[in-house]
Design an enzyme around this catalytic site. Sequence first.
Site, PDB file in Angstrom:
ATOM      1  N   LYS A 412     -26.542 -79.135  53.113  1.00  0.00           N
ATOM      2  CA  LYS A 412     -26.233 -77.836  53.503  1.00  0.00           C
ATOM      3  C   LYS A 412     -25.729 -77.855  55.017  1.00  0.00           C
ATOM      4  O   LYS A 412     -25.224 -76.847  55.784  1.00  0.00           O
ATOM      5  CB  LYS A 412     -27.092 -76.677  53.229  1.00  0.00           C
ATOM      6  CG  LYS A 412     -27.311 -76.566  51.880  1.00  0.00           C
ATOM      7  CD  LYS A 412     -28.561 -75.728  51.670  1.00  0.00           C
ATOM      8  CE  LYS A 412     -28.847 -75.619  50.012  1.00  0.00           C
ATOM      9  NZ  LYS A 412     -29.264 -76.922  49.720  1.00  0.00           N
ATOM     10  N   VAL A 450     -33.568 -80.866  45.756  1.00  0.00           N
ATOM     11  CA  VAL A 450     -34.638 -81.943  45.379  1.00  0.00           C
ATOM     12  C   VAL A 450     -35.068 -81.120  44.073  1.00  0.00           C
ATOM     13  O   VAL A 450     -35.826 -80.189  44.128  1.00  0.00           O
ATOM     14  CB  VAL A 450     -35.331 -82.302  46.418  1.00  0.00           C
ATOM     15  CG1 VAL A 450     -36.679 -83.093  45.936  1.00  0.00           C
ATOM     16  CG2 VAL A 450     -34.735 -82.809  47.551  1.00  0.00           C
ATOM     17  N   SER A 453     -39.107 -79.514  44.152  1.00  0.00           N
ATOM     18  CA  SER A 453     -39.255 -79.137  45.519  1.00  0.00           C
ATOM     19  C   SER A 453     -39.448 -77.568  45.693  1.00  0.00           C
ATOM     20  O   SER A 453     -38.847 -77.080  45.059  1.00  0.00           O
ATOM     21  CB  SER A 453     -38.348 -79.684  46.572  1.00  0.00           C
ATOM     22  OG  SER A 453     -37.079 -78.881  46.377  1.00  0.00           O
TER      23      SER A 453
END
Length: 464
Positions: A412, A450, A453
């Site tokens: 990002k 991920v 996560s």
Amino acid sequence: MRFRNRYVLLTDILLIIVAVMGSYVLRLELLEDFLRYYWQGALWWMAIALIVKPLVYYFFGLYRRLWVYASISELKLIAAAVTTSSLLVAAITLSLYSFQVFGPGFSRSALAIDWLLSLVLVGGARLALRIVAESAIPRADGKRRDVLVIGAGDAGALVVREMQKSRQMNMNPVGFLDDDLAKRGQILLGVPVIGALQDLSHVLDITHVDEVIIAIPTAPGKVVRLVSDVCRLKGIPFRTMPGIYELLGGKVSVSRLREVDITDLLRREPARIHEEWIGQALKDKRVLVTGAGGSIGRELCRQIARWSPASLVLLGHGENSIFEALLELKADYPHLKLDPVIADVRDHQRLDAVFAEHRPQVVFHAAAHKHVPLMEINVEEAVANNILGTQNVVETADRRRVERLVLISTDKAVHPANVYGATKRMAEMIVLDAARRTGNAFSVVRFGNVLGSRGSVVPLFKRM
């Protein structure tokens, strides 16, 4: 001497007698010859066998096994025990015969026949226990479900064997699909290999199947997606075996089959890395990880611990998460020096004190606020933690002569469209600028979403 199964011992005693007498029956044609020449030697032989063979069987653990789960390894053990005991009995018996302890005759060839008979009788008796036990398993009430298994390898065989053994699960394997041409048309555990994976749609059309099971722990995502798409189109439920990493330390069984998860659909070939380079960078080094209580930070600690660093500092501001990470690492790596530190990367003085005390040589900076929507309404916190916190870590690392620093960033940060991405981009610029100014090995690695996560958008998609 205490045995777990006295009935097996009693059976062995009977079989020893049968084997000795059977050897003479097969060796001699006339009972008259046995009574005239061999009966005394047979009695001595039988007495020696009754003493030696049970002791040898006990030594080999034949009375400490659960024979209802007998397998090839148990057959090898039986063969070794029978062969060893037969050799000992033969040596003792022939020695006594050579010293004329008994007579007048003794058949040496009967010793070889006794070995063969003992092998068949002892092995057969124990395998019979498994056959009886499996046939006695009650079948659950209700209609049996016909199951098609994807993958005729070791995992597929284990799953099918479990289905056949666990009758209460009411699962009946009707066939395998496997792309290995050598297996096509073969039969595995009584179940035929009826085609390849590309035949799945056709097989479901012509065969009554209630469920499809993917029994390939290493199956790539495209295989799982293919099975998923076809089964959804046909309205057939499907499940999968856990991935290879989930199976480590666990037993493959039908009870571990689960619904196909998004992580299965995204499976791909692992990237190959130069492990020797990683080893050189981490082995015997003092390593510090910020944000060690987070999902990414904790996984970094797990991977770093594999390379035997001199010490590993777990730095984070959440005491519970650091404590949980510490317990896990202590259990898996009891000899590794672990230093839990409760600190905030925004506190420059505290950070400097930690670096001065532990003198890290390698630093992984994973501490960050990363919930995108929350950072949009908490800009000050995002800036303080992700930008100023990173600046504190970089300045302290430079001042304390850290050899390597790695910032855990995000995709990002590429053309950032939100506060989180912008703060991480600024953190990257701080690290890279320090690397250019100082010549230190300071670097940045960008992660995507991920799976598993905290803060990942994937769980939100799954709930939609």
